[in-house]
Every structure is written in structure tokens, then in C-alpha cells.
Write a protein that holds these residues in place. Sequence first.
Motif, PDB file in Angstrom:
ATOM      1  N   ASN A  68       0.898  -0.773   0.154  1.00  0.00           N
ATOM      2  CA  ASN A  68       0.073   0.304   0.162  1.00  0.00           C
ATOM      3  C   ASN A  68       0.402   0.955   0.170  1.00  0.00           C
ATOM      4  O   ASN A  68       0.073   2.689  -0.580  1.00  0.00           O
ATOM      5  CB  ASN A  68      -1.035   0.223   1.371  1.00  0.00           C
ATOM      6  CG  ASN A  68      -2.167  -1.392   1.491  1.00  0.00           C
ATOM      7  OD1 ASN A  68      -2.716  -0.841   0.238  1.00  0.00           O
ATOM      8  ND2 ASN A  68      -1.608  -2.188   2.215  1.00  0.00           N
ATOM      9  N   CYS A  69       1.793   1.299   0.576  1.00  0.00           N
ATOM     10  CA  CYS A  69       2.850   2.382   0.817  1.00  0.00           C
ATOM     11  C   CYS A  69       3.525   2.934  -0.171  1.00  0.00           C
ATOM     12  O   CYS A  69       4.019   3.686  -0.432  1.00  0.00           O
ATOM     13  CB  CYS A  69       2.968   2.457   2.283  1.00  0.00           C
ATOM     14  SG  CYS A  69       1.764   2.218   3.429  1.00  0.00           S
ATOM     15  N   CYS A  72       4.596   5.306  -2.858  1.00  0.00           N
ATOM     16  CA  CYS A  72       4.852   6.360  -2.345  1.00  0.00           C
ATOM     17  C   CYS A  72       5.890   6.932  -1.656  1.00  0.00           C
ATOM     18  O   CYS A  72       7.155   7.536  -2.254  1.00  0.00           O
ATOM     19  CB  CYS A  72       3.701   7.324  -2.269  1.00  0.00           C
ATOM     20  SG  CYS A  72       2.828   7.804  -3.378  1.00  0.00           S
ATOM     21  N   GLN A  89       2.275  17.155  -2.637  1.00  0.00           N
ATOM     22  CA  GLN A  89       3.947  17.889  -2.576  1.00  0.00           C
ATOM     23  C   GLN A  89       4.416  16.624  -2.475  1.00  0.00           C
ATOM     24  O   GLN A  89       3.545  15.422  -2.572  1.00  0.00           O
ATOM     25  CB  GLN A  89       3.335  18.086  -0.615  1.00  0.00           C
ATOM     26  CG  GLN A  89       2.727  18.746  -0.567  1.00  0.00           C
ATOM     27  CD  GLN A  89       2.711  20.493  -0.382  1.00  0.00           C
ATOM     28  OE1 GLN A  89       4.038  20.327   0.133  1.00  0.00           O
ATOM     29  NE2 GLN A  89       1.888  20.585   0.059  1.00  0.00           N
ATOM     30  N   LYS A  90       6.002  15.828  -1.808  1.00  0.00           N
ATOM     31  CA  LYS A  90       6.326  15.298  -2.604  1.00  0.00           C
ATOM     32  C   LYS A  90       6.372  14.172  -0.899  1.00  0.00           C
ATOM     33  O   LYS A  90       6.656  14.484  -0.078  1.00  0.00           O
ATOM     34  CB  LYS A  90       8.005  15.920  -2.257  1.00  0.00           C
ATOM     35  CG  LYS A  90       8.304  16.338  -3.165  1.00  0.00           C
ATOM     36  CD  LYS A  90       9.114  15.432  -4.329  1.00  0.00           C
ATOM     37  CE  LYS A  90       9.142  16.217  -5.675  1.00  0.00           C
ATOM     38  NZ  LYS A  90       8.072  16.453  -6.353  1.00  0.00           N
ATOM     39  N   PRO A  91       6.363  13.000  -1.395  1.00  0.00           N
ATOM     40  CA  PRO A  91       5.982  12.292  -0.203  1.00  0.00           C
ATOM     41  C   PRO A  91       7.398  11.710   0.397  1.00  0.00           C
ATOM     42  O   PRO A  91       8.516  11.437  -0.345  1.00  0.00           O
ATOM     43  CB  PRO A  91       5.973  10.307  -0.837  1.00  0.00           C
ATOM     44  CG  PRO A  91       5.570  10.779  -2.191  1.00  0.00           C
ATOM     45  CD  PRO A  91       6.114  12.063  -2.264  1.00  0.00           C
ATOM     46  N   MET A 120      -1.281  12.290   0.132  1.00  0.00           N
ATOM     47  CA  MET A 120      -1.213  11.043   1.594  1.00  0.00           C
ATOM     48  C   MET A 120      -2.614  10.619   1.270  1.00  0.00           C
ATOM     49  O   MET A 120      -3.819  10.951   2.336  1.00  0.00           O
ATOM     50  CB  MET A 120      -0.918  11.920   2.386  1.00  0.00           C
ATOM     51  CG  MET A 120      -1.478  10.871   3.550  1.00  0.00           C
ATOM     52  SD  MET A 120       0.147   8.922   3.124  1.00  0.00           S
ATOM     53  CE  MET A 120      -1.251   7.796   5.268  1.00  0.00           C
ATOM     54  N   PHE A 123      -6.571   5.536   5.161  1.00  0.00           N
ATOM     55  CA  PHE A 123      -6.373   4.284   4.969  1.00  0.00           C
ATOM     56  C   PHE A 123      -8.037   3.573   5.776  1.00  0.00           C
ATOM     57  O   PHE A 123      -7.683   2.489   5.852  1.00  0.00           O
ATOM     58  CB  PHE A 123      -5.226   3.227   4.523  1.00  0.00           C
ATOM     59  CG  PHE A 123      -4.061   3.720   3.705  1.00  0.00           C
ATOM     60  CD1 PHE A 123      -4.435   2.643   2.439  1.00  0.00           C
ATOM     61  CD2 PHE A 123      -3.530   4.679   3.509  1.00  0.00           C
ATOM     62  CE1 PHE A 123      -3.269   2.852   1.248  1.00  0.00           C
ATOM     63  CE2 PHE A 123      -2.942   4.574   2.795  1.00  0.00           C
ATOM     64  CZ  PHE A 123      -2.824   3.993   1.925  1.00  0.00           C
ATOM     65  N   LEU A 135       1.104  -1.223  10.672  1.00  0.00           N
ATOM     66  CA  LEU A 135       1.758  -0.550  10.055  1.00  0.00           C
ATOM     67  C   LEU A 135       3.026   1.030  10.573  1.00  0.00           C
ATOM     68  O   LEU A 135       3.802   0.874  10.614  1.00  0.00           O
ATOM     69  CB  LEU A 135       0.459   0.067   8.707  1.00  0.00           C
ATOM     70  CG  LEU A 135       0.488  -0.393   7.810  1.00  0.00           C
ATOM     71  CD1 LEU A 135      -1.015   0.225   7.268  1.00  0.00           C
ATOM     72  CD2 LEU A 135       1.747  -0.339   6.510  1.00  0.00           C
TER      73      LEU A 135
END
Length: 164
Positions: A68-69, A72, A89-91, A120, A123, A135
Motif C-alpha cells: 500500500n505504501c 509513494c 507534495q513530495k511523499p 496521502m 486508509f 503499519l
Amino acid sequence: MVLGLGAYLGVEAGMLPANADGKPSRLERWAARTSLRTTLEREAPKGPNPLPLDDANLIAGIKLYAANCAICHGASEGKPSNIALGVYQKPPQLVKDGVEDDPEGVTYWKVAHGIRFTAMPAFGKALEDRQLWQLTLFLKHMDGLPPAPQRVWKAVKSEATSSS
Ligand code: HEC
């Protein structure tokens, strides 16, 4: 009313940037950060992670992260994917710029509710509460994993990057 009309005309005239490859203005950053901070103070759970810190929960967190993450936030080599490079924005690439120092309630809240004005996602609809805490547990201990979870983490592959 006049202010509303002015804002409307400004938007109509294209003064509000609609592109995702610029840099956010200071005002935009300030507004987003300030509202996020106050919301977190009010809503983030204050207690510790309800799950025990063990290999099973860490490995479950790593698998959820990979699915899931990582697209990014990157895998263990910390190389931004093509998607990460294009998002506004930048992850943060979490292996380099992680959240180990943040209270777990804050990380849990961000993962459950997402961060407005950014890519973002929330979830909380897709994952169970237990998975959100798994997580969170992994992100808290990403820089100091025990051997078995560390092996699983090292095997997580980066998504497409500009050189692959
Ligand atoms: C589509 C891209 C995308 C995906 C997928 C994504 N995130 Fe994010 N995430 C972001 C962006 C962008 C930010 C930065 C937001 C900002 O600037 O405040 C962020 C911020 C965060 C933060 C806060 C970082 C900090 O320094 O405060 C955490 C924690 C986080 N994400 C966790 C996750 C987890 C866990 C997942 C998977 C369950 C995930 N994210 C999936 C884009 C993504």
C-alpha cells in the motif's frame, strides 16, 4: 461578499495554480501545516501502540507497507518511484526521512485519515484498525528491526523508477 467575488474571479482567471509540478507557496504550506497540527493535537490517540512489539506484527506491517505504501514512500533502498517523483507534495522516502521519532498515535492518525491537500490517502476505510496499528508499529521501528522482520523488509522491491 467583495472578497468572495474577488476570490471567484481570481480562480476563474487561473490565479490558483492547478498543476502538480510546482512548489507550494509559503502561505499554502503554512495553512496546511497549521491545520494539520491542531487537528493532530485534538484527535490523535495519546496512548501507546495497543499491539505487542513482536516479529509477527512487524512482518504484517511490512507486508501491508509493501502493498500500500512503497509506491509513494519507497522501499528499503530509498529510491523514489516515478509516482513519488511526480506527486505534489513530495511523499517522504521513509527509509531516509522516517517517522521513528513521532508518537505512534500521530502516525496512526495520518495513516487512518490521510493528509488533506496532499496525495496521502486515508486508509481507515480500506484497512482494519489492527492493520493500521501494525503499519504504525513497523514505521516506528523501521530503523531498528529484529533480524527476521529485517530480512522481509530488505526483500521488498521498489516500484518503477526512472532508471528501471
Ligand atoms: C499516493 C501516494 C501515497 C501513498 C500510496 C501513501 N502515502 Fe503517505 N504520504 C504521501 C504524501 C504526499 C505525504 C506527505 C504529506 C505532507 O506533505 O504533509 C505522506 C505522508 C505520510 C506520513 C507522514 C510523514 C511525516 O513525516 O510526517 C506518513 C506516516 C505516511 N505518509 C504513511 C503512509 C503509509 C503507512 C502508507 C501506506 C499504508 C502511505 N503513507 C501511503 C503520499 C502517499
